[in-house]
Design a protein around this motif. Structure first.
Motif, mmCIF file in Angstrom:
data_model
loop_
_atom_site.group_PDB
_atom_site.id
_atom_site.type_symbol
_atom_site.label_atom_id
_atom_site.label_comp_id
_atom_site.label_asym_id
_atom_site.label_seq_id
_atom_site.Cartn_x
_atom_site.Cartn_y
_atom_site.Cartn_z
ATOM 1 N N PHE A 93 0.824 -1.217 0.000
ATOM 2 C CA PHE A 93 0.000 0.000 0.000
ATOM 3 C C PHE A 93 0.861 1.272 0.000
ATOM 4 O O PHE A 93 0.330 2.373 -0.086
ATOM 5 C CB PHE A 93 -0.941 -0.002 1.216
ATOM 6 N N ARG A 94 2.174 1.115 0.072
ATOM 7 C CA ARG A 94 3.074 2.271 0.122
ATOM 8 C C ARG A 94 3.559 2.708 -1.258
ATOM 9 O O ARG A 94 4.181 3.759 -1.371
ATOM 10 C CB ARG A 94 4.276 1.964 1.014
ATOM 11 N N TYR A 95 3.319 1.912 -2.264
ATOM 12 C CA TYR A 95 3.732 2.284 -3.620
ATOM 13 C C TYR A 95 2.880 3.456 -4.118
ATOM 14 O O TYR A 95 1.751 3.649 -3.649
ATOM 15 C CB TYR A 95 3.559 1.102 -4.570
ATOM 16 N N PRO A 96 3.406 4.228 -5.081
ATOM 17 C CA PRO A 96 2.579 5.299 -5.665
ATOM 18 C C PRO A 96 1.287 4.735 -6.248
ATOM 19 O O PRO A 96 1.254 3.603 -6.754
ATOM 20 C CB PRO A 96 3.470 5.870 -6.776
ATOM 21 N N LYS A 97 0.241 5.518 -6.180
ATOM 22 C CA LYS A 97 -1.084 5.102 -6.670
ATOM 23 C C LYS A 97 -1.392 5.795 -7.992
ATOM 24 O O LYS A 97 -0.905 6.893 -8.265
ATOM 25 C CB LYS A 97 -2.179 5.469 -5.667
ATOM 26 N N ALA A 98 -2.225 5.166 -8.780
ATOM 27 C CA ALA A 98 -2.734 5.789 -9.999
ATOM 28 C C ALA A 98 -3.676 6.920 -9.607
ATOM 29 O O ALA A 98 -4.193 6.969 -8.485
ATOM 30 C CB ALA A 98 -3.460 4.758 -10.851
ATOM 31 N N ASP A 99 -3.931 7.798 -10.548
ATOM 32 C CA ASP A 99 -4.881 8.889 -10.307
ATOM 33 C C ASP A 99 -6.312 8.372 -10.201
ATOM 34 O O ASP A 99 -7.136 8.944 -9.487
ATOM 35 C CB ASP A 99 -4.794 9.926 -11.427
ATOM 36 N N HIS A 100 -6.597 7.294 -10.928
ATOM 37 C CA HIS A 100 -7.947 6.725 -10.916
ATOM 38 C C HIS A 100 -7.851 5.236 -11.243
ATOM 39 O O HIS A 100 -6.956 4.812 -11.966
ATOM 40 C CB HIS A 100 -8.835 7.428 -11.949
ATOM 41 N N TYR A 101 -8.793 4.472 -10.707
ATOM 42 C CA TYR A 101 -8.835 3.024 -10.922
ATOM 43 C C TYR A 101 -10.147 2.658 -11.600
ATOM 44 O O TYR A 101 -11.202 3.210 -11.264
ATOM 45 C CB TYR A 101 -8.718 2.285 -9.578
ATOM 46 N N LEU A 102 -10.062 1.721 -12.530
ATOM 47 C CA LEU A 102 -11.244 1.149 -13.153
ATOM 48 C C LEU A 102 -11.396 -0.255 -12.593
ATOM 49 O O LEU A 102 -10.539 -1.117 -12.811
ATOM 50 C CB LEU A 102 -11.095 1.102 -14.680
ATOM 51 N N LEU A 103 -12.467 -0.488 -11.843
ATOM 52 C CA LEU A 103 -12.718 -1.779 -11.199
ATOM 53 C C LEU A 103 -13.630 -2.613 -12.086
ATOM 54 O O LEU A 103 -14.811 -2.298 -12.250
ATOM 55 C CB LEU A 103 -13.359 -1.565 -9.826
ATOM 56 N N PHE A 104 -13.087 -3.676 -12.651
ATOM 57 C CA PHE A 104 -13.808 -4.520 -13.595
ATOM 58 C C PHE A 104 -14.597 -5.608 -12.876
ATOM 59 O O PHE A 104 -14.050 -6.350 -12.056
ATOM 60 C CB PHE A 104 -12.827 -5.165 -14.584
ATOM 61 N N PHE A 142 -12.194 5.298 -7.654
ATOM 62 C CA PHE A 142 -12.386 4.255 -8.663
ATOM 63 C C PHE A 142 -13.785 4.312 -9.239
ATOM 64 O O PHE A 142 -14.711 4.850 -8.624
ATOM 65 C CB PHE A 142 -12.074 2.861 -8.110
ATOM 66 N N SER A 143 -13.905 3.753 -10.428
ATOM 67 C CA SER A 143 -15.191 3.627 -11.126
ATOM 68 C C SER A 143 -15.405 2.166 -11.459
ATOM 69 O O SER A 143 -14.466 1.454 -11.817
ATOM 70 C CB SER A 143 -15.172 4.427 -12.430
ATOM 71 N N ARG A 144 -16.640 1.736 -11.366
ATOM 72 C CA ARG A 144 -16.995 0.354 -11.694
ATOM 73 C C ARG A 144 -17.208 0.223 -13.205
ATOM 74 O O ARG A 144 -17.850 1.072 -13.820
ATOM 75 C CB ARG A 144 -18.262 -0.059 -10.968
ATOM 76 N N ILE A 145 -16.676 -0.856 -13.756
ATOM 77 C CA ILE A 145 -16.802 -1.151 -15.181
ATOM 78 C C ILE A 145 -17.415 -2.542 -15.291
ATOM 79 O O ILE A 145 -16.925 -3.489 -14.677
ATOM 80 C CB ILE A 145 -15.427 -1.123 -15.885
ATOM 81 N N GLY A 146 -18.484 -2.670 -16.078
ATOM 82 C CA GLY A 146 -19.115 -3.979 -16.217
ATOM 83 C C GLY A 146 -19.961 -4.058 -17.471
ATOM 84 O O GLY A 146 -20.025 -3.114 -18.258
#
Length: 171
Positions: A93-104, A142-146
């Motif tokens: 959890f200490r690594y750099p994070k993306a600006d946004h996540y797409l949760l599939f 994050f945003s949900r993708i489905g």
């Protein structure tokens, strides 16, 4: 530069979509690692995968494209660690994070490609839930993708195009 990470259970279209969206993207290091070293993973393997992915992400970020996709990152590795070993080490959890996540969502057919673990049963649903749990734990947007493959692509495009635009928030 905007970074977007594709996140979720196996066989939900992340890698295929990363290629199709037309943005620069960083492939999943864990797949290469497993193809070279086998799939009998230890926690040390997962930590090596996390570092290999971080290095690949850093290299890709150096060119500073306007949008960069990560096929995965260390939060997905955390989900793997939780699923396989019952714990997600804090270091992930200490690594750099993306600006946004797409949760599939795992709402498309599962396909075995020789490196996948959690097939079309309750294990896949559990793994998907852990993937979401890691995003929540990290406190990342994050945003949900489905839906169908076409719906996934349209949703992903809409979210990516809306990131950074104050009036366009499809998520």
């Amino acid at each position: 530069m905007i970074t977007v990470c594709l996140h979720g259970a196996e066989s939900t279209g992340k890698s295929v979509l990363a290629e199709r969206l037309g943005y620069p993207w960083v492939p999943e290091y864990g797949r290469t690692y497993c193809e070279e070293n086998g799939t009998d993973l230890t926690m040390a393997d997962l930590l090596a995968i996390a570092e290999g992915q971080a290095e690949a992400n850093r290299k890709a970020m150096a060119s500073r494209p306007p949008v960069l996709l990560f096929d995965t990152d260390q939060l997905m590795t955390a989900a793997w660690a939780q699923m396989l070993f019952g714990e997600a080490p804090d270091v992930l959890f200490r690594y750099p994070k993306a600006d946004h996540y797409l949760l599939f969502a795992p709402d498309v057919p599962w396909q075995d490609d020789g490196t996948r673990f959690f097939g079309p049963d309750e294990r896949r649903a559990h793994f998907a839930a852990l993937a979401e749990e890691m995003l929540v734990r990290a406190g990342v947007p994050f945003s949900r993708i489905g839906g169908s493959w076409q719906e996934r692509e349209a949703q992903a495009r809409a979210v990516i195009e809306g990131i950074g635009k104050p009036d366009a928030r499809p998520w």
